[in-house]
Structure formats: C-alpha cells, structure tokens
Scaffold this active site. Structure first.
Site, short mmCIF file in Angstrom:
data_model
loop_
_atom_site.label_atom_id
_atom_site.label_comp_id
_atom_site.label_asym_id
_atom_site.label_seq_id
_atom_site.Cartn_x
_atom_site.Cartn_y
_atom_site.Cartn_z
N THR A 1 -8.42 2.92 12.62
CA THR A 1 -8.85 4.11 13.80
C THR A 1 -10.14 3.65 14.10
O THR A 1 -10.36 3.87 15.45
CB THR A 1 -8.56 5.45 13.55
N GLY B 1 -8.16 9.30 10.19
CA GLY B 1 -8.22 9.42 11.50
C GLY B 1 -9.65 10.23 12.06
O GLY B 1 -9.96 10.15 13.17
N LYS C 1 0.90 -0.98 -0.06
CA LYS C 1 0.05 -0.03 -0.11
C LYS C 1 0.89 1.04 0.02
O LYS C 1 1.88 1.53 0.85
CB LYS C 1 -0.95 -0.01 1.32
N ALA D 1 -9.55 5.46 4.79
CA ALA D 1 -9.50 6.57 5.60
C ALA D 1 -10.89 7.17 5.99
O ALA D 1 -11.71 7.43 4.90
CB ALA D 1 -8.54 7.78 5.08
#
Length: 267
Positions: free
Chosen positions: A216, A167, A106, A193
C-alpha cells in the site's frame, strides 16, 4: 568485490536474494504501473494475492505474469482474503498448481475484515499443514514474540510480524516487541504491514529486521514509481546502518566531533 558480488544476501528457504525489499502487486491502476514500480523498487520477491489477481486461473483475462514474469522474479503467492486455515491451505495448493510446483509462499489468515489483524490460531493450524505438505512458508503474524517463535518451530522459513495494521501507514508502533522477535529468531524476520513511508522502512532495518514487505505504501503514493525508488534506498540505508552499528545515545556529549589538537592556542 565485483559489481555483481553480494556479500550480504537475504537467505530465505534455501535461496539467496540481493534485495531486502519485498513488494506486493495490488492497488495499482494497471499492470503497466505495477511493472514500473516493481522495477524501480529493485525487489526480487514479488507477492501476489491469489484470490484477487489473475495468474492464469482466469484464461480470458489479462495475467499479471505478463507484467511480472516468473523468469525474472520470484513470485510469492499469498492468501490475502482468507479467514480460515482450510481456505488458506486450499489457496496455496491452487497457487502451486498454477505456478508449476512453486513452494515458496506467504501465509496470512486474517481475523476480521475491518482491521485485517491476523488470526494466530488459524495461522498456526495452516502453517502446520503447509509445512507438512512441503511448502516453504513465510508467515504473516502479530508482533507477539511467543507466537513468532512457535511459527518458527513449526518450520516456517520466515516470520513476518506486522509493524501496524495492514494498509494503515502508521509505521512501527511497537519496536520493543520486534526487537524481542529479532533477538530470538533463527529464521529471517520480515516486517510486513503498516509501513507508510521511507523512514518507516529504514527504522525497521535499523532495528535488525532482515527485510521489509510492503504494498500500500508504494501503490497508493502520489507517485508510486518514485516511492518505490525511495523505499529501495531506505531499505539499503537502514541495513547498512544496522551493520555499521550506531553510536550510543547520550543526553550530553563532551566529546567534540572534530579534533582539538593543533588548534590555535592549543598544544
């Protein structure tokens, strides 16, 4: 269909996966919690920040590979913390050495430490180098459909647009751009994300994304293992809903959901 037969696999870089949920390994309290959450998620592709996690480069420290063995999972080394193409390329070449020639990676090249928004210019430069070097590149990028298409044309095996900032837990802020990327892509589109809870993951899959990557949202939940289980179900439900095809939205509906024939007083 046998219990182990999968008629809807996720195909990335020539490999087939049953799970469409990809998870990270950062921000957990210890490797034991990491392992428990990964197991609850059902994920098969586990991403690892090479600059922040020991997978053998620090021989005197505990290794993540003891908790997440490569014999059981497909590891996805990532370049979190890299701000230039050169740093990203160097990091993934190190990962390839540590993981015995592993090439599925990645790529993420960040623009600034506050927002962690991708630097697409450096990302494109790194992608070109890595593809030429034999890597199978899954690439984190903005939700710009033009950049996503360019990365695909370079040879990336998956494009990974953000839903919102890393996050942030803000969910999908621009579904319209994601839909354009999905409609034009010939490689898997993985939302990466910004997912905060199970409904965000389900929405991403209902839009037609091929998979969702998150860290997260699981690791910082009150109960990470339970949240991992919730995310597994959400991704599966969203995928099934997309495959089924939702009903059209209508302001009013004169069509009752139950049949009216045979009712008392009706012919």
């Amino acid at each position: 269909m046998t219990p182990h037969e999968n008629l809807d696999p996720l195909l990335i870089g020539g490999q087939a996966f049953a799970s469409r949920l990809l998870v990270g390994t950062g921000k957990y309290k210890d490797f034991a919690e990491t392992r428990a959450a990964v197991e609850a998620s059902g994920s098969q592709i586990i991403t690892v920040a090479i600059r922040r996690t020991n997978i053998g480069q620090n021989p005197n420290e505990p290794s993540l590979l003891d908790a997440i063995p490569p014999s059981k999972y497909t590891l996805l080394p990532n370049t979190a913390g890299c701000y230039t193409a050169d740093d990203a390329v160097r990091t993934l070449r190190l990962a390839r050495e540590l993981l015995d020639g592993h090439t599925l990676v990645k790529l993420e090249v960040l623009g600034d430490p506050k927002t962690l928004y991708p630097n697409v210019v450096e990302t494109i430069a790194a992608a070109k180098t890595l593809v030429k070097d034999g890597f199978k590149v899954m690439v984190y990028t903005s939700d710009d459909p033009i950049i996503a298409k360019q990365l695909e044309e370079i040879g990336c095996v998956a494009v990974m647009p953000l839903a919102s900032l890393i996050g942030s837990g803000m969910g999908i802020l621009n579904p319209w751009n994601l839909q354009i990327i999905i409609e034009n892509a010939k490689v898997p589109v993985v939302v990466d994300a910004g997912v905060g809870t199970a409904s965000d993951a389900a929405i991403a899959m209902e839009l037609g994304c091929d998979a969702v990557l998150m860290n997260t949202a699981i690791a910082t939940a009150g109960d990470p293992v339970l949240m991992a289980s919730a995310m597994k179900k959400a991704v599966e439900a969203g995928r099934e809903a997309w495959r089924a095809g939702r009903m059209p939205k209508k302001l009013y509906s004169a069509s009752p959901s139950s049949p009216t024939t045979g009712m008392i007083g009706k012919a």
